[in-house]
Design a protein around this motif. Sequence first.
Motif, PDB file in Angstrom:
ATOM      1  N   LYS A 457       0.810  -1.223   0.000  1.00  0.00           N
ATOM      2  CA  LYS A 457       0.000   0.000   0.000  1.00  0.00           C
ATOM      3  C   LYS A 457       0.839   1.267   0.000  1.00  0.00           C
ATOM      4  O   LYS A 457       1.833   1.366   0.720  1.00  0.00           O
ATOM      5  CB  LYS A 457      -0.872   0.037   1.258  1.00  0.00           C
ATOM      6  N   SER A 458       0.395   2.200  -0.806  1.00  0.00           N
ATOM      7  CA  SER A 458       0.972   3.541  -0.815  1.00  0.00           C
ATOM      8  C   SER A 458       0.011   4.360  -1.652  1.00  0.00           C
ATOM      9  O   SER A 458      -1.071   3.886  -1.976  1.00  0.00           O
ATOM     10  CB  SER A 458       2.357   3.521  -1.478  1.00  0.00           C
ATOM     11  N   ASN A 479      -4.635  10.337  -4.409  1.00  0.00           N
ATOM     12  CA  ASN A 479      -5.552  11.384  -3.946  1.00  0.00           C
ATOM     13  C   ASN A 479      -5.211  11.611  -2.484  1.00  0.00           C
ATOM     14  O   ASN A 479      -5.358  10.702  -1.666  1.00  0.00           O
ATOM     15  CB  ASN A 479      -7.004  10.895  -4.104  1.00  0.00           C
ATOM     16  N   GLY A 486      -7.256   5.479   8.758  1.00  0.00           N
ATOM     17  CA  GLY A 486      -8.566   4.852   8.569  1.00  0.00           C
ATOM     18  C   GLY A 486      -8.793   4.386   7.144  1.00  0.00           C
ATOM     19  O   GLY A 486      -9.579   3.467   6.914  1.00  0.00           O
ATOM     20  N   GLY A 488      -6.834   2.710   5.339  1.00  0.00           N
ATOM     21  CA  GLY A 488      -6.363   1.324   5.242  1.00  0.00           C
ATOM     22  C   GLY A 488      -7.426   0.344   5.755  1.00  0.00           C
ATOM     23  O   GLY A 488      -7.554  -0.772   5.240  1.00  0.00           O
TER      24      GLY A 488
HETATM   25  N1  LIG Z   1      -2.228  10.058  -1.298  1.00  0.00           N
HETATM   26  C1  LIG Z   1      -2.845   8.878  -1.465  1.00  0.00           C
HETATM   27  N2  LIG Z   1      -3.382   8.562  -2.654  1.00  0.00           N
HETATM   28  C2  LIG Z   1      -4.008   7.380  -2.847  1.00  0.00           C
HETATM   29  N3  LIG Z   1      -4.145   6.447  -1.907  1.00  0.00           N
HETATM   30  C3  LIG Z   1      -3.624   6.707  -0.705  1.00  0.00           C
HETATM   31  C4  LIG Z   1      -2.946   7.918  -0.412  1.00  0.00           C
HETATM   32  N4  LIG Z   1      -2.514   7.867   0.861  1.00  0.00           N
HETATM   33  C5  LIG Z   1      -2.931   6.671   1.355  1.00  0.00           C
HETATM   34  N5  LIG Z   1      -3.596   5.983   0.408  1.00  0.00           N
HETATM   35  C6  LIG Z   1      -4.216   4.680   0.548  1.00  0.00           C
HETATM   36  O1  LIG Z   1      -4.869   4.680   1.796  1.00  0.00           O
HETATM   37  C7  LIG Z   1      -4.582   3.501   2.498  1.00  0.00           C
HETATM   38  C8  LIG Z   1      -3.848   3.836   3.776  1.00  0.00           C
HETATM   39  O2  LIG Z   1      -3.540   2.659   4.432  1.00  0.00           O
HETATM   40  P1  LIG Z   1      -2.766   2.665   5.808  1.00  0.00           P
HETATM   41  O3  LIG Z   1      -1.491   3.410   5.667  1.00  0.00           O
HETATM   42  O4  LIG Z   1      -2.722   1.262   6.280  1.00  0.00           O
HETATM   43  O5  LIG Z   1      -3.730   3.542   6.691  1.00  0.00           O
HETATM   44  P2  LIG Z   1      -4.409   3.318   8.094  1.00  0.00           P
HETATM   45  O6  LIG Z   1      -3.931   2.021   8.656  1.00  0.00           O
HETATM   46  O7  LIG Z   1      -3.971   4.479   8.897  1.00  0.00           O
HETATM   47  O8  LIG Z   1      -5.845   3.329   7.813  1.00  0.00           O
HETATM   48  C9  LIG Z   1      -3.827   2.643   1.547  1.00  0.00           C
HETATM   49  O9  LIG Z   1      -4.758   1.867   0.852  1.00  0.00           O
HETATM   50  C10 LIG Z   1      -3.198   3.565   0.570  1.00  0.00           C
HETATM   51  O10 LIG Z   1      -3.079   2.878  -0.625  1.00  0.00           O
END
Ligand SMILES: Nc1ncnc2c1ncn2[C@@H]1O[C@H](COP(=O)(O)OP(=O)(O)O)[C@@H](O)[C@H]1O
Length: 548
Positions: A457-458, A479, A486, A488
């Motif tokens: 994930k990123s 985005n 949250g 994730g």
């Molecule tokens: N700028 C971004 N653009 C697109 N997707 C994003 C962006 N930042 C985070 N994400 C997505 O949001 C999710 C974040 O997951 P994570 O880092 O595990 O967050 P959390 O555990 O805090 O909810 C991932 O699916 C990632 O792919």
Amino acid sequence: MKSHKKSSKSSRRLEAASINNRDSIELPHVGKPIWSVASAKNVDRASISEFKIPSLSLMECAGRKVAVVAAARCRPGQLIVVLAGPGNNGGDALVASRYLHLWGYSVLVIDILNDFKDQTPDRSTQGQSLDELNIRRVSPHDFQSGLPLPSKPLILDGVLGIGIRGSLREGLYKSCLQKASQLNGTVISIDLPSGMDGDCWSGEAPPLPADITVTFGASKAAHRIYPAARYCGETLVFDIGFSKEAVDQSLAKTKHQLWELAPEALARINPWRGLAIDAHKFERGHVLVIGGSSLGFGAPMMAAVSAARAGAGWVSLATPHPVETVMARSPLALTHQNFFKGDHLDIAAISKFVEQRRVKALLIGPGMVTSPFQSGDLETLARLQRQGLSLVLDAGALHQLGERLKPTRLLPEKTLLTPHPGELIKMGLTPDAPKTLADFEQLQETCNNLGVSIFYKSASPVIVSPELPHHFPCYSQANNSLGKAGSGDVLAGICTALALTSLPSWVIAPLAQCHMHYTCQKLQDTGKEIIPEDICSNLGTWDISFRS
Ligand SMILES: Nc1ncnc2c1ncn2[C@@H]1O[C@H](COP(=O)(O)OP(=O)(O)O)[C@@H](O)[C@H]1O
Ligand SMILES: NC(=O)C1=CN([C@@H]2O[C@H](COP(=O)(O)OP(=O)(O)OC[C@H]3O[C@@H](n4cnc5c(N)ncnc54)[C@H](O)[C@@H]3O)[C@@H](O)[C@H]2O)[C@@H](O)CC1
Ligand SMILES: [K+]
């Protein structure tokens, strides 16, 4: 993930539809290859030498595309400053200057050469054709020593492209790029922001980051994968007449391949297509979400609601909190359990529940801060997998998972791990976050051995799955409203609902990201600042939200 055995007529219909889904989705239906720099050079070389396309006509086409983009962005009266380096990247810049001049724009060319002898032959030819026109050209020395220039010009960066080897050296090219960055102009870079390595996505910022990058044939990793992609701005890809045979030949030689997934194509996949009108909850499937800690239960709750909104027939939620406390905050349709013994899981109780209540997809980890597993737990989960259970592991469940998984071997088509870079490292599978395609190849080897698929994930997540050897699909529509705690959990919940279907994990994970991204975008259109909770409670139906 394969659905387990079903008996009713309508569930056979679902299985048939799902199996069709599995069989018919192939990467070229939903994405395009991202070329490595070596592939791009091979395409170039073969187009010219084997397929007899003149290099000057490729350059002409490339330069004209750049000029069209620049003309569309140029404000009335704005000066266009063209930085033309010594190689063919500079040649493209000179072609663009010629067109822009002939179309009536005000153009200033900086010939960024240590010596005219450094030029490639095609660049030199373009230079000569400019000599016959009345285009203003200055030396890099004049440019650097304070030539008066209006601020905020449109800048075309044609200093270096894919011909760079290693990191950008100190010297004329770098200092001119730094000087140009002080002009505070809008930057259109040709092929790549000069100094960047097209194959690498984790390098330093280039001296002159782009607002727009115009590239040829196909995008390169640096254009699509963050953080490098942020320095490329909006990347526009143009066909400049490479030979199709040269492209096919070059890609056939490629050992491993990144793919750029097309949101519109993913959007056409409806995971529930074929579900009978009289379907009951078990035909969709039962999801169990296990998560939470002393810090709360918001994360597993969001994952559970997301799973329900993404199509699960029944969602149960298990947290370490008293069931009454969680129920008081919960949507009515969720059912509640407590499968915890202190910080660990009561795996026997989970196993019984899974079997008796026909749980088909299990998510463990949202909102957990440490691993809930004890020895033997993963073996139990592996046994349940062989009876049809799909497993999604996220957040806390990933901690030190590498070591725990080694003796177990799960089923890769039924196990999806969703780590972000920090979690991947904490899993203990790799000391560093992947930085190159070769690193993903290595990660795939690890996935093969452990029997798992990884959605890394990123802002531009990449899926690494034993189901798709040597191919790495990437969803690169970032985005920053998704960059909030949250997101994730929402993603993991959607993935788990999709794990009820027979879609392969390489489709499930990007499709979930795409669904979350589209929903976020739609909600943003209403003018609100969006939080993950909004996304989870507003996930669109698959058909409607993906029709845009
Ligand atoms: N700028 C971004 N653009 C697109 N997707 C994003 C962006 N930042 C985070 N994400 C997505 O949001 C999710 C974040 O997951 P994570 O880092 O595990 O967050 P959390 O555990 O805090 O909810 C991932 O699916 C990632 O792919
Ligand atoms: N026919 C072709 O070859 C085509 C090429 N195209 C363009 O040509 C570009 C590639 O051209 P070239 O192969 O000539 O290479 P570039 O123009 O990208 O760069 C070559 C120059 O980079 C310098 N350089 C290399 N490594 C360096 C480092 N670490 N630090 C500083 N300087 C360094 C070299 O000395 C050389 O002068 C593409 O990016 C694209 O823009 C397009 O015109 C399409 C067709
Ligand atoms: K460039």
